[in-house]
Write an enzyme that holds these catalytic residues in place. Sequence first.
Site, PDB file in Angstrom:
ATOM      1  N   GLY A   1     -39.533  19.968 -29.811  1.00 34.51           N
ATOM      2  CA  GLY A   1     -39.060  18.771 -29.341  1.00 34.51           C
ATOM      3  C   GLY A   1     -38.428  17.978 -29.931  1.00 34.51           C
ATOM      4  O   GLY A   1     -38.478  17.984 -31.397  1.00 34.51           O
TER       5      GLY A   1
ATOM      6  N   HIS B   1     -37.965  28.245 -36.292  1.00 36.62           N
ATOM      7  CA  HIS B   1     -37.804  28.706 -34.791  1.00 36.62           C
ATOM      8  C   HIS B   1     -38.062  30.114 -34.568  1.00 36.62           C
ATOM      9  O   HIS B   1     -36.748  30.973 -34.783  1.00 36.62           O
ATOM     10  CB  HIS B   1     -36.583  28.082 -34.090  1.00 36.62           C
ATOM     11  CG  HIS B   1     -37.015  26.826 -33.568  1.00 36.62           C
ATOM     12  ND1 HIS B   1     -37.598  26.176 -32.597  1.00 36.62           N
ATOM     13  CD2 HIS B   1     -36.610  25.368 -34.568  1.00 36.62           C
ATOM     14  CE1 HIS B   1     -37.250  24.895 -32.669  1.00 36.62           C
ATOM     15  NE2 HIS B   1     -36.748  24.203 -33.827  1.00 36.62           N
TER      16      HIS B   1
END
Length: 511
Positions: free
Chosen positions: A54, A167
């Site tokens: 985020g 990620h």
Amino acid sequence: MLEKIVILDFGGQYNQLIARRVREAGVYCEILNYAAPMASWADESLRGIILTGGPNSVYEEGAPRLGGEIFSLGVPVLGICYGMQLINYILGGTVEHADAGEYGHTELNVRGGKLFEAVSSETVVFMNHTDRVAQMPEGFQCDASTRHCPVAAFSCPERGVYGVQFHPEVRHTVEGTTVLRNFVLGVCGCKGDYRAEDMIESMLRDVRAQVGEGKVVAGLSGGVDSSVACALAERALSKGQLTCVFVDHGLLRLNEAESVLRTYRDAMGLNVVYVDASERFLTALSGVTDPEKKRKIIGELFVRVFEEEAKKTGAQFLLQGTIYPDRIESGMGGSATIKSHHNVGGLPKDSLFKKENIVEPLKSLFKDEVRAVGEALGIPRRMVWRQPFPGPGLAVRVVGEITREKLDILRKSDAIYLEELENAGLSENIWQSFAVLTGSKTVGVMGDGRTYAYCVALRAVTSDDAMTVEAAELPYPVLKKCVSRIIGEVPGVNRVVYDITGKPPGTIEWE
Ligand code: XMP
């Protein structure tokens, strides 16, 4: 028994990709807003929780946070990027703002841990952060590091808690799929036997439970999603309960209405009402140039037409082919709305259809899963494997004001382009291909005279999921043939260009 991973969304850009990778590992998952009440998702099918990345910093005022309850559910937790920092924060570690952030490809040195089983000791990962874990919570071990991030992965296997700063869901993380599979299959112990086709029975049950003895109108667009949704509803409901409505908004491709109706009626046996509303749509769109305004007008008119058909049949329910990415891209989580999709949250306030009477059997499936369901239902391959076509149709492919003349030019150019791609055997590997009528007129010379006519753009893209795309590298001779045929055969066009913009920074459609 269905096994489920819950992905709690903190507003990261790649959250949909996390869900894709988990499903590709054969595990069902759902993305939920981080603040969704635990009681709504922590049921007996829950096998693990993933906290996403985020844009926030954990110490920031108003940063999205969680309490420690998720660690007492008895299922493993994996935090990605912000999710990892949040775990660290909740469990008593410290997070710091690094002097140098890491963005893009980064070398990762792996020390060990369950997430990295069968992962190389040096591997390339995709990083996108400035904050990093400074001190781990008590009892945690460091599993991997990079040059600027000493704790790039940590774990506490006894508590079933894991975190990665990189990620794993993006393709740039070379062994990211293995890391995610290690979590859902290895750590969470999921069987990995989920297939979208197995959801058919429960989708049928859900439609029956929602609709009961009621009547339904269904929006059929000619696309894969609405076709599969209607085929499901047809199977779920009794004769006379379902009326499919095919609205011709005057923004369809050449001969599209005839060919699609033939498939629906002859090959799929659907009860389809054809509504020619082209005059109404084109009048409402006259003089409108703003893309979002076009979408809003079209979205609202669609609902009005469905309402009129519902009044005729006495239907209270509206069935739509909304799929999972539609809901996510329309801002269901925390991410930005790029384009509003007409079938998501777009019901006018005074609509005849109540919110709870919208039936969306495909709302938790990705496109390829919808196709698998379509094949399992026996829908003709040519329909199941059609390229996606936007609900607003050619309205978003005529740049600026829409006129009948422009639509006519676009239809003819588009048909020639698609025919040539088909002739060259290129259609199979292309995600979407179409012509665009740019708003520009340009000067040319034809015969011995000056021309001043429209410039048409051709677009063809390859993609896995429409989230990111590359322009297709079409053979030059094919492009040349398209250019000469379009200019020769379509009055009003004197120039044709090929669009090689990817997404990002472009989008697939021009508007
Ligand atoms: P973009 O242009 O955003 O498109 O890269 C991604 C995918 O969505 C389709 N698209 C739409 N579909 N209503 C739809 O039903 C819309 O308003 C809309 N806009 C884009 C587009 O064709 C591509 O498949």
